[in-house]
Design an enzyme around this catalytic site. Structure first.
Site, PDB file in Angstrom:
ATOM      1  N   SER A  72       0.784  -1.234   0.000  1.00 37.71           N
ATOM      2  CA  SER A  72       0.000   0.000   0.000  1.00 37.71           C
ATOM      3  C   SER A  72       0.812   1.278   0.000  1.00 37.71           C
ATOM      4  O   SER A  72       0.232   2.370  -0.094  1.00 37.71           O
ATOM      5  CB  SER A  72      -0.970  -0.003   1.180  1.00 37.71           C
ATOM      6  OG  SER A  72      -2.000  -0.932   0.949  1.00 37.71           O
ATOM      7  N   SER A 169     -10.135   1.199   2.568  1.00 38.93           N
ATOM      8  CA  SER A 169     -10.660   0.360   1.495  1.00 38.93           C
ATOM      9  C   SER A 169      -9.771   0.483   0.266  1.00 38.93           C
ATOM     10  O   SER A 169      -9.628   1.575  -0.301  1.00 38.93           O
ATOM     11  CB  SER A 169     -12.092   0.763   1.135  1.00 38.93           C
ATOM     12  OG  SER A 169     -12.542   0.054  -0.013  1.00 38.93           O
ATOM     13  N   GLY A 311       2.837  -0.729   3.873  1.00 40.64           N
ATOM     14  CA  GLY A 311       2.137  -1.636   2.973  1.00 40.64           C
ATOM     15  C   GLY A 311       2.284  -3.091   3.371  1.00 40.64           C
ATOM     16  O   GLY A 311       3.324  -3.513   3.873  1.00 40.64           O
TER      17      GLY A 311
END
Length: 356
Positions: A72, A169, A311
């Site tokens: 991420s 999300s 991430g």
């Protein structure tokens, strides 16, 4: 330095068993196959660290500053491109998703005409997550088109009214990636490469091409388990399309330090107005963290905060960021910690590095 290792931008000798090395060693003792770190002191001097083994099957050494899947952290790259387009007058943060992707975002309680671009980037849209519907067995081999991921998410009802809460999300960033492609008329990977990677000289960072399951340069193997107590499985070879604009990229700790440093400490990527927007945060409930536009702030034990993202993707976890004083650190481990203590352990090494 081991044969074939990647040299950091500017290296200087690290004292043996300093606190960062001790932290990485502790992560390995607690079950991580390997741990890697890169620390920059704000004047361009970098120390790199490794612990553990790079391959559980062969016992091979961990490549210094090796490439990993950064999960991420990709969101920050995606957000930067969106904010560049804002600066160019091509995207409006307060415009609806329907302005750029008309009719795409529709579901139970979900209306793209009522969700703004800002709410996508800040995870306040209420759009549900798609990842919970994808099994670990699908991860290594299945290719997903971005709209496949959106369709999976839209089978679920909205989590809340847009702007009313915060909830992470990945779907938000898949939609942000689709907006980039619609506005620029070019592939997301090309825009990230042109606008960020080449612009600031990230030599070991890339967005894998469709179907590319490999990691190009020297790297530790990545391992994954579905739940605590299960044996680790090698997940190094992985089709990362399941993450796309939310988490597909590959990089090194030192490249991530350079990226976050240039992002927050210069005008090379964003003008001050867009950096201010990026650092305008909302609290993440139940934590001391705050979330901006593709950027998180976390408190430091020595005072102040640091800015970054972090991430997770099967096989790897990365955490890190930069302080306002320009000190940077990123830490990677080669499996996603399943217990809270393991997650906090990685964050503790980041804190140690930035407060050192």
């Amino acid at each position: 330095m081991t044969a074939g290792a990647l040299a950091p931008p500017t290296a200087f000798a690290a004292p043996k068993q300093d606190t960062v090395q001790q932290g990485l060693n502790a992560l390995v003792r607690e079950g991580q196959p390997a741990a890697l770190a890169s620390v920059e002191d704000g004047e361009g001097r970098t120390r790199t660290y490794v612990a553990g083994v790079g391959n559980l099957a062969t016992g091979a050494k961990v490549p210094r500053d090796g490439q990993v899947r950064i999960g991420s952290n990709t969101k920050t790259f995606t957000a930067v491109v969106v904010l560049q387009l804002v600066g160019e007058g091509k995207v409006d943060l307060e415009a609806s998703v329907d302005t750029y992707l008309p009719g795409l975002v529709r579901g139970e309680g979900i209306d793209g005409g009522r969700i703004t671009v800002r709410q996508l980037l800040q995870h306040t849209s209420g759009i549900p997550e798609y990842g919970d519907d994808i099994s670990d067995e699908e991860l290594p081999h299945r290719y997903f088109e971005p709209r496949d991921l959106v369709d999976i998410a839209l089978k679920h009802k909205a989590e809340f009214e847009p702007g009313k809460k915060w909830s992470y999300s990945n779907t938000n960033y898949v939609l942000a990636g689709l907006i980039i492609q619609k506005v620029t008329g070019r592939p997301l990977a090309e825009e990230i490469d042109r606008r960020i990677i080449k612009k600031i000289g990230l030599r070991h960072t890339y967005f894998p091409a469709p179907g590319d399951k490999s990691i190009r340069e020297p790297h530790p193997r990545g391992y994954h388990r579905t739940k605590a107590g299960e044996p680790l499985r090698d997940f190094t070879e992985l089709d990362p399309s399941v993450a796309w604009a939310a988490g597909q990229m590959i990089s090194t700790n030192s490249d991530l330090n350079r990226f976050f440093g240039k992002l927050l400490g210069s005008d090379l990527l964003l003008a001050e107005a867009q950096r201010t927007q990026m650092r305008t945060t909302v609290p993440i409930e139940g934590t001391r963290f705050h979330y901006g536009l593709g950027l998180m702030s976390r408190p430091l034990s020595c005072g102040g905060v640091y800015w970054g993202h972090g991430g997770d993707i099967a096989g790897y976890e990365t955490r890190g960021g930069v302080t306002d004083a320009g000190r940077a650190a990123n830490v990677a481990v080669t499996s996603i910690p399943m217990e809270e203590a393991g997650i906090n352990g990685v964050l503790k090494v980041v804190d140690t590095a930035l407060c050192g």
